[in-house]
Write a protein that holds these residues in place. Structure first.
Motif, PDB file in Angstrom:
ATOM      1  N   ASP A  47      22.561 -66.505  53.021  1.00 10.70           N
ATOM      2  CA  ASP A  47      23.557 -65.427  52.950  1.00 10.70           C
ATOM      3  C   ASP A  47      23.899 -65.054  51.512  1.00 10.70           C
ATOM      4  O   ASP A  47      25.057 -64.806  51.168  1.00 10.70           O
ATOM      5  N   GLY A  48      22.870 -65.019  50.658  1.00  9.35           N
ATOM      6  CA  GLY A  48      23.086 -64.612  49.275  1.00  9.35           C
ATOM      7  C   GLY A  48      23.586 -65.703  48.356  1.00  9.35           C
ATOM      8  O   GLY A  48      23.849 -65.450  47.175  1.00  9.35           O
ATOM      9  N   VAL A  49      23.713 -66.914  48.880  1.00 12.87           N
ATOM     10  CA  VAL A  49      24.167 -68.048  48.071  1.00 12.87           C
ATOM     11  C   VAL A  49      23.014 -69.036  47.932  1.00 12.87           C
ATOM     12  O   VAL A  49      22.382 -69.414  48.925  1.00 12.87           O
ATOM     13  N   GLY A  99      27.765 -79.762  42.527  1.00 12.87           N
ATOM     14  CA  GLY A  99      26.391 -80.097  42.212  1.00 12.87           C
ATOM     15  C   GLY A  99      25.630 -78.922  41.639  1.00 12.87           C
ATOM     16  O   GLY A  99      26.089 -78.219  40.741  1.00 12.87           O
ATOM     17  N   GLN A 100      24.441 -78.683  42.205  1.00 10.33           N
ATOM     18  CA  GLN A 100      23.529 -77.675  41.673  1.00 10.33           C
ATOM     19  C   GLN A 100      23.532 -76.367  42.468  1.00 10.33           C
ATOM     20  O   GLN A 100      22.758 -75.459  42.158  1.00 10.33           O
ATOM     21  N   SER A 101      24.361 -76.280  43.499  1.00  8.62           N
ATOM     22  CA  SER A 101      24.452 -75.020  44.250  1.00  8.62           C
ATOM     23  C   SER A 101      25.207 -73.970  43.440  1.00  8.62           C
ATOM     24  O   SER A 101      25.891 -74.284  42.458  1.00  8.62           O
ATOM     25  N   ASP A 102      25.090 -72.717  43.881  1.00  6.19           N
ATOM     26  CA  ASP A 102      25.835 -71.641  43.233  1.00  6.19           C
ATOM     27  C   ASP A 102      27.328 -71.940  43.250  1.00  6.19           C
ATOM     28  O   ASP A 102      27.833 -72.630  44.156  1.00  6.19           O
ATOM     29  N   ALA A 103      28.019 -71.399  42.264  1.00  5.14           N
ATOM     30  CA  ALA A 103      29.475 -71.528  42.196  1.00  5.14           C
ATOM     31  C   ALA A 103      30.075 -70.151  41.924  1.00  5.14           C
ATOM     32  O   ALA A 103      30.533 -69.867  40.811  1.00  5.14           O
ATOM     33  N   HIS A 106      35.889 -67.608  42.477  1.00  9.33           N
ATOM     34  CA  HIS A 106      36.689 -67.857  43.693  1.00  9.33           C
ATOM     35  C   HIS A 106      37.357 -66.593  44.218  1.00  9.33           C
ATOM     36  O   HIS A 106      37.798 -66.568  45.373  1.00  9.33           O
ATOM     37  N   THR A 107      37.423 -65.550  43.405  1.00 13.09           N
ATOM     38  CA  THR A 107      37.985 -64.288  43.892  1.00 13.09           C
ATOM     39  C   THR A 107      36.963 -63.472  44.680  1.00 13.09           C
ATOM     40  O   THR A 107      37.322 -62.470  45.301  1.00 13.09           O
ATOM     41  N   LYS A 108      35.689 -63.904  44.625  1.00 14.98           N
ATOM     42  CA  LYS A 108      34.622 -63.150  45.295  1.00 14.98           C
ATOM     43  C   LYS A 108      33.934 -63.945  46.397  1.00 14.98           C
ATOM     44  O   LYS A 108      32.977 -63.450  47.007  1.00 14.98           O
ATOM     45  N   PHE A 109      34.405 -65.147  46.629  1.00 14.71           N
ATOM     46  CA  PHE A 109      33.765 -66.010  47.620  1.00 14.71           C
ATOM     47  C   PHE A 109      34.848 -66.833  48.290  1.00 14.71           C
ATOM     48  O   PHE A 109      35.775 -67.321  47.637  1.00 14.71           O
ATOM     49  N   ASP A 110      34.735 -66.998  49.603  1.00 19.53           N
ATOM     50  CA  ASP A 110      35.725 -67.772  50.350  1.00 19.53           C
ATOM     51  C   ASP A 110      35.367 -69.257  50.305  1.00 19.53           C
ATOM     52  O   ASP A 110      34.442 -69.699  51.002  1.00 19.53           O
ATOM     53  N   LEU A 119      27.302 -72.227  56.018  1.00 17.22           N
ATOM     54  CA  LEU A 119      26.186 -72.279  55.075  1.00 17.22           C
ATOM     55  C   LEU A 119      25.282 -73.478  55.337  1.00 17.22           C
ATOM     56  O   LEU A 119      24.050 -73.364  55.223  1.00 17.22           O
ATOM     57  N   VAL A 120      25.861 -74.617  55.684  1.00 12.47           N
ATOM     58  CA  VAL A 120      25.032 -75.773  56.030  1.00 12.47           C
ATOM     59  C   VAL A 120      24.233 -75.470  57.290  1.00 12.47           C
ATOM     60  O   VAL A 120      23.044 -75.802  57.385  1.00 12.47           O
ATOM     61  N   ASP A 121      24.863 -74.805  58.253  1.00  9.45           N
ATOM     62  CA  ASP A 121      24.164 -74.401  59.469  1.00  9.45           C
ATOM     63  C   ASP A 121      23.007 -73.462  59.122  1.00  9.45           C
ATOM     64  O   ASP A 121      21.883 -73.606  59.645  1.00  9.45           O
ATOM     65  N   GLY A 122      23.260 -72.521  58.227  1.00 11.93           N
ATOM     66  CA  GLY A 122      22.206 -71.604  57.807  1.00 11.93           C
ATOM     67  C   GLY A 122      21.079 -72.311  57.084  1.00 11.93           C
ATOM     68  O   GLY A 122      19.898 -71.990  57.287  1.00 11.93           O
ATOM     69  N   LEU A 123      21.419 -73.279  56.249  1.00 10.01           N
ATOM     70  CA  LEU A 123      20.397 -74.065  55.559  1.00 10.01           C
ATOM     71  C   LEU A 123      19.508 -74.791  56.557  1.00 10.01           C
ATOM     72  O   LEU A 123      18.271 -74.752  56.455  1.00 10.01           O
TER      73      LEU A 123
END
Length: 324
Positions: A47-49, A99-103, A106-110, A119-123
């Motif tokens: 989902d873009g992350v 870790g190494q995932s995107d960060a 916080h104003t643009k991501f919940d 996101l874990v489900d999507g992974l």
């Protein structure tokens, strides 16, 4: 000098010549058969992350999903993964902001536990894992249990380490966080900034541990470097506030335990002040067949009790999960 070198070379040749052929072959064979586990480090767009994860083990092996806590990452499973990967496909993701995932800002991501579970489900969907046991720790518990509510039929077992699903486990440490939950004020938010300081990060690894020589300082040095990234403190404050949304779900988590009765191993650091042992015992109300082990250590039990925990985990997986 030349005479000395010639003498050394001659002595070395004579020593090797004296080794029986069978012994030489045996030595060579034993080295050749040393088991080597390869851990892969991958990133997938969900989902873009960009979600980073560690993976090891056979692609067709039973899956164990490893879900980390605060303030660490999949790094916390670095020593456990090779001990299971001969038979199990072990997958350890980093949540966004860790870790190494995107960060993302916080104003643009919940930054919510609901979003982490999505996101874990999507992974898992992207890498083709449809059934899995889960190792949940700290933040990994609400992430994993939310995932279980989405797909209860996929969960083949639970390994629980200092991760809560009962209000008995939210004791004194949580009082300032609960104050923030009550009003969401800047005053109470700012009061929690001490939880992302070097002193508290180190405390989480060392408090309640009897033998500190077993704890690598790399843990808190690495975690703190990531916490100190610009904007990361706001990410963590958002998550502290959102943790309040997990508590109303506790009854649903507990209903999942009763309805599905997943095989469960509980390995809990009993000296943990964040998730004390009072949070471990209630699991037995809903999972009476769970195997409970209270260990004489603190929050990050894997760091000093790996030699105790790994055999327990391996035995549990082999007995209860491998054939499900």
């Amino acid at each position: 000098m030349r005479r000395l070198l010639a003498s050394l070379l001659l002595a070395t040749s004579m020593a090797w010549a004296a080794v029986p052929p069978a012994m030489a072959a045996k030595t060579h064979t034993s080295v050749a058969k040393l088991p080597v586990v390869v851990v892969s480090y991958k990133t997938v767009d969900v989902d873009g992350v960009k979600v980073f994860y560690r993976e090891a083990g056979p692609a067709n092996g039973p899956v164990l999903l490893l879900l980390h806590g605060f303030p660490t990452s999949s790094h916390m499973f670095r020593q456990l993964m090779p001990l299971l990967a001969d038979k199990y496909r072990v997958i350890a993701p980093d949540y966004p902001g860790f870790g190494q995932s995107d960060a993302p800002d916080h104003t643009k991501f919940d930054y919510t536990f609901a979003r982490y579970a999505e996101l874990v489900d999507g992974l898992l969907g992207k890498i083709g894992s449809r059934r899995y046991a889960m190792y949940v720790m700290d933040y990994g518990a609400p992430v994993g249990y939310r995932l279980a509510l989405k797909h209860p039929e996929r969960v083949t077992g639970l390994i629980i380490q200092n991760g809560n699903a009962y209000e008995e486990g939210l004791r004194e440490f949580w009082d300032p966080i609960k104050a923030y939950w009550a009003d969401g004020s800047s005053e109470h938010r700012n009061a929690l900034l001490n939880l992302v300081t070097p002193e508290i990060t180190k405390f989480q690894y060392t408090d309640g541990v009897k033998d500190l020589t077993r704890i690598s300082p790399d843990n808190w040095v690495q975690d703190q470097a990531l916490l100190d990234r610009p904007g990361n403190s706001d990410i963590q404050m958002d998550l502290f506030y959102d943790y309040r949304t997990n508590v109303p779900l506790y009854p649903q988590f507990q209903q999942f335990f009763r309805d599905r009765k997943p095989p469960t191993l509980i390995v809990w650091g009993k000296n943990d002040k964040i998730f004390p042992a009072e949070g471990a015992h209630p699991y037995l109300r809903d999972l009476p067949n769970a195997e409970l082990h209270l260990l004489d250590t603190g929050h990050f039990a894997l760091e000093d009790k790996l030699d105790t925990m790994a055999p327990l985990i391996r035995s549990f997986l082999d007995r209860k999960v491998a054939k499900r």
